[in-house]
Motif scaffolding. Structure first.
Motif, PDB file in Angstrom:
ATOM      1  N   UNK A 275       5.680 -17.166  -6.830  1.00  0.00           N
ATOM      2  CA  UNK A 275       5.614 -16.406  -5.590  1.00  0.00           C
ATOM      3  C   UNK A 275       4.671 -15.233  -5.756  1.00  0.00           C
ATOM      4  N   UNK A 276       3.750 -15.088  -4.812  1.00  0.00           N
ATOM      5  CA  UNK A 276       2.889 -13.909  -4.788  1.00  0.00           C
ATOM      6  C   UNK A 276       3.586 -12.852  -3.931  1.00  0.00           C
ATOM      7  N   UNK A 277       4.301 -11.972  -4.592  1.00  0.00           N
ATOM      8  CA  UNK A 277       5.045 -10.943  -3.870  1.00  0.00           C
ATOM      9  C   UNK A 277       4.047  -9.971  -3.225  1.00  0.00           C
ATOM     10  N   UNK A 278       4.359  -9.544  -2.007  1.00  0.00           N
ATOM     11  CA  UNK A 278       3.462  -8.637  -1.292  1.00  0.00           C
ATOM     12  C   UNK A 278       3.230  -7.346  -2.072  1.00  0.00           C
ATOM     13  N   UNK A 279       1.990  -6.897  -2.062  1.00  0.00           N
ATOM     14  CA  UNK A 279       1.660  -5.627  -2.694  1.00  0.00           C
ATOM     15  C   UNK A 279       2.219  -4.476  -1.859  1.00  0.00           C
ATOM     16  N   UNK A 280       2.689  -3.424  -2.503  1.00  0.00           N
ATOM     17  CA  UNK A 280       3.117  -2.259  -1.728  1.00  0.00           C
ATOM     18  C   UNK A 280       1.904  -1.536  -1.160  1.00  0.00           C
ATOM     19  N   UNK A 281       2.087  -0.784  -0.078  1.00  0.00           N
ATOM     20  CA  UNK A 281       0.963  -0.020   0.458  1.00  0.00           C
ATOM     21  C   UNK A 281       0.588   1.118  -0.474  1.00  0.00           C
ATOM     22  N   UNK A 282      -0.642   1.564  -0.382  1.00  0.00           N
ATOM     23  CA  UNK A 282      -1.062   2.722  -1.168  1.00  0.00           C
ATOM     24  C   UNK A 282      -0.187   3.910  -0.799  1.00  0.00           C
ATOM     25  N   UNK A 283       0.271   4.631  -1.816  1.00  0.00           N
ATOM     26  CA  UNK A 283       1.168   5.756  -1.552  1.00  0.00           C
ATOM     27  C   UNK A 283       1.113   6.715  -2.719  1.00  0.00           C
ATOM     28  N   UNK A 284       1.476   7.936  -2.443  1.00  0.00           N
ATOM     29  CA  UNK A 284       1.615   8.910  -3.517  1.00  0.00           C
ATOM     30  C   UNK A 284       2.834   9.788  -3.211  1.00  0.00           C
ATOM     31  N   UNK A 285       3.410  10.318  -4.269  1.00  0.00           N
ATOM     32  CA  UNK A 285       4.558  11.189  -4.091  1.00  0.00           C
ATOM     33  C   UNK A 285       4.095  12.502  -3.487  1.00  0.00           C
ATOM     34  N   UNK A 286       4.824  12.969  -2.479  1.00  0.00           N
ATOM     35  CA  UNK A 286       4.419  14.173  -1.776  1.00  0.00           C
ATOM     36  C   UNK A 286       4.963  15.441  -2.419  1.00  0.00           C
ATOM     37  N   UNK A 287       6.031  15.316  -3.204  1.00  0.00           N
ATOM     38  CA  UNK A 287       6.572  16.542  -3.792  1.00  0.00           C
ATOM     39  C   UNK A 287       5.818  16.882  -5.067  1.00  0.00           C
ATOM     40  N   UNK A 288       5.701  18.150  -5.322  1.00  0.00           N
ATOM     41  CA  UNK A 288       5.043  18.605  -6.537  1.00  0.00           C
ATOM     42  C   UNK A 288       6.074  19.267  -7.434  1.00  0.00           C
TER      43      UNK A 288
END
Length: 615
Positions: A275-288
């Protein structure tokens, strides 16, 4: 994948579940077989996940609450290419990553340890809270539950909390296969019974045939598009689906199939679908995470400050210095002083109400997403959540628990509010750290230290005010202690922590007036304990008195005894603790009635020294 391919993938997951259990000679293949179609559709069409980057901030999070169905999870990992067939067949064998119940200690794709039923959804709520209120990267949390575990009260604590918080990024999939371990479940295949319960907590519900892959596909899509409510997908399934000899039959829970080869053939034989599992969308953590300097609060010697107040002020300051700190409370924030954090950092404060299991579960879920949680309630009430604390340890979860209103020193409220078992409970948790400060500066320092520790950390705080005895620059390393009185003429050692430190100091003064020098040790680190200091005190004074505002079992006395568990001689020892059932009285009266006030400590010390010198 089309309908036929999804059906075929479900059969592959069943076959591999049967094969894994057969190779192990144990396991739960029938519980895995009922949910195979549910897993197949999720994996192929709806889960967004990069198995090469399990920490990807955009990954959906999946929790297998029915952890005994681990063969299904591992078969899904194989279908996704995360493990190979050779590893699949190591299931439940010594040294294998594929344990009987999955843990994140072994596998990077597992969010939390499960197997103690009723915990997956509560932790999933914590993960979903992180996603909705903190991370905000758009990931969805999926939880696969069994119907048997819906008898657990913790599930409904979680359901109410999720509904109240409008967690539309959370979907629970309930595998309603009708059969539990010893027979039928309470509601059998009555999907409406489950739907009414979830709906009462403001959930969107969908009832489906759990073996109709197209209906499952539509249900998942509907869940993803539902706004303002979490979704419960109630799937009617058959335990052991696909093999006539075991399908929907009692007495086969937790056993490999009796004729595994025949069952595999009946299911169409082994397959190797990838199964080719869907890639997650580009994202970054917002908290620093702010790593710059910040100042913990300090107090002058002689001030009268409750350690619970020091905790609240220190936690608020820590939250200012570090953006990854979060706080949770069980509707007692005005008493625990967690409300100090709430006023400074409301966006990182979580009110869990009087639901201590959900309190700890939310902390575990937040920790799984990289946050550093401090969860606070009365020490007595944490006993309700002990199984969640235990499973947090199995997960390797980094959580900070704070129990206030400890011991008889709380006074008139009486025994229902007194934490008298908490030290024993927390010391028994694998890899835990247990801290019990006696003054404000010590408390603040330890609150800051806890954030950098691993595993389950517990801090015990007190209700009443006590004098500040340490300067603001004093250090308190974990595993250490403080010798507050010492001389080369000491004839006994008083070992105390928290409120009894002050009683021990007063007792030492009284003993000195009677011509008896006493050493005083503040054992603020109850686990790990300062063995070296205790052994030195035993060698130099010969007699020890431990005094604790706790039951004698499992607390400070036992921690001290363990320092002498290596075969060396055990010193003469008297253990003062709360041995009777308290009633209502003032704090001073409570300490005296329990025999742990200064007068009682001094009397025990005199008697011990007198007995030690009797020829």
């Amino acid at each position: 994948m089309n309908t036929g391919e999804l059906t075929d993938l479900g059969q592959q997951l069943r076959v591999d579940s049967v094969r894994a259990a057969a190779a192990a000679g144990s396991g739960h293949p029938t519980s895995s077989m009922s949910a195979a179609d549910l897993m197949a559709v999720l994996l192929a069409h709806h889960l967004r996940y990069d198995f090469d980057r399990p920490a990807h901030p955009g990954n959906d999070r999946f929790v297998l609450s029915k952890g005994h169905a681990s063969p299904l999870l591992y078969s899904a990992y194989k279908a996704a290419g995360a493990i190979d067939d050779e590893e699949l067949l190591t299931f439940r064998k010594l040294g294998s990553r594929l344990e009987g119940h999955p843990t994140p200690q072994r596998l990077p794709w597992v969010e939390t340890a499960t197997g103690s039923l009723g915990q997956g959804l509560p932790v999933g709520v914590g993960i979903a809270l992180a996603g909705k209120r903190l991370d905000r990267t758009g990931y969805r949390t999926w939880v696969l539950c069994g119907d048997s575990e819906l008898a657990e009260g913790s599930v409904w604590e979680a359901a109410e909390h999720a509904g109240y918080e409008h967690l539309d990024n959370l979907t629970v999939i309930v595998d309603v296969n009708r059969l539990g371990q010893r027979g039928p479940t309470r509601h059998g295949h009555d999907l409406d019974a489950y739907a009414r319960r979830f709906q009462a907590f403001d959930w969107h519900t969908i009832e489906v045939d759990g073996h109709d892959v197209d209906a499952i596909d539509r249900a998942y899509g509907e869940a993803a598009s539902t706004k303002g409510q979490p979704t419960a997908i109630l799937a009617r399934t058959l335990k052991g689906k696909g093999v006539e000899g075991v399908q929907d039959r009692e007495g086969l829970h937790g056993k490999p199939l009796p004729e595994a080869d025949d069952a595999i053939a009946e299911l169409g034989g082994p397959r190797d679908i990838r199964v080719q599992v869907q890639e997650p969308p580009a994202a970054r953590m917002l908290h620093s995470v702010h790593t710059g300097n910040f100042e913990l609060p300090t107090w002058d010697k002689g001030e009268e400050v409750a350690t619970r107040n020091a905790f609240g002020e220190a936690l608020a300051a820590l939250g200012t210095g570090r953006g990854d700190i979060v706080a949770l409370d069980g509707e007692v924030g005005d008493s625990t002083r967690a409300e100090f954090f709430a006023k400074e950092h409301p966006d990182r404060y979580f009110e869990c109400y009087i639901a201590e299991q959900q309190l700890v579960a939310s902390a575990v879920g937040l920790a799984a997403r990289g946050w550093v949680p401090y969860a606070a309630t009365f020490a007595a009430f944490l006993t309700r959540a002990h199984d969640f604390v235990r499973m947090a340890s199995v997960s390797g979860s980094g959580i900070n628990l704070v129990g206030s209103h400890a011991g008889v020193a709380i006074g008139q409220d009486g025994p229902s509010q007194m934490g008298l078992e908490d030290l024993a409970m927390m010391r028994a948790v694998h890899g835990s750290t247990v801290l019990y400060p006696c003054d404000a500066n010590q408390t603040a320092r330890l609150v800051g230290t806890m954030a950098g520790l691993e595993g389950v950390r517990y801090l015990r705080t007190s209700r009443g005010e006590s004098p500040v005895i340490y300067g603001p620059d004093e250090e308190f390393p974990v595993g250490g202690s403080k010798v507050l009185r010492s001389s080369d003429r000491d004839r006994l050692t008083l070992v105390a922590a928290g409120v009894t430190v002050h009683e021990a100091l007063a007792a030492a003064d009284a003993l000195e007036r009677a011509g008896i020098r006493a050493r005083v040790i503040d054992l603020y680190s109850v686990k790990p304990v300062d063995r070296a200091t205790l052994r030195r005190a035993a060698e130099e004074t010969g007699c020890l008195v431990t005094v604790e505002d706790h039951h004698p079992e499992g607390g400070i006395g036992d921690a001290v005894l363990e320092a002498f568990g290596d075969g060396r001689p055990v010193p003469r020892l008297v253990r003062l603790a709360v041995r009777s059932m308290p009633g209502s009285a003032s704090p001073d009266e409570q300490l005296h009635a329990a025999g742990i006030d200064a007068e009682s400590v001094a009397a025990a010390g005199r008697l011990l020294v007198e007995e030690a010198v009797v020829p």
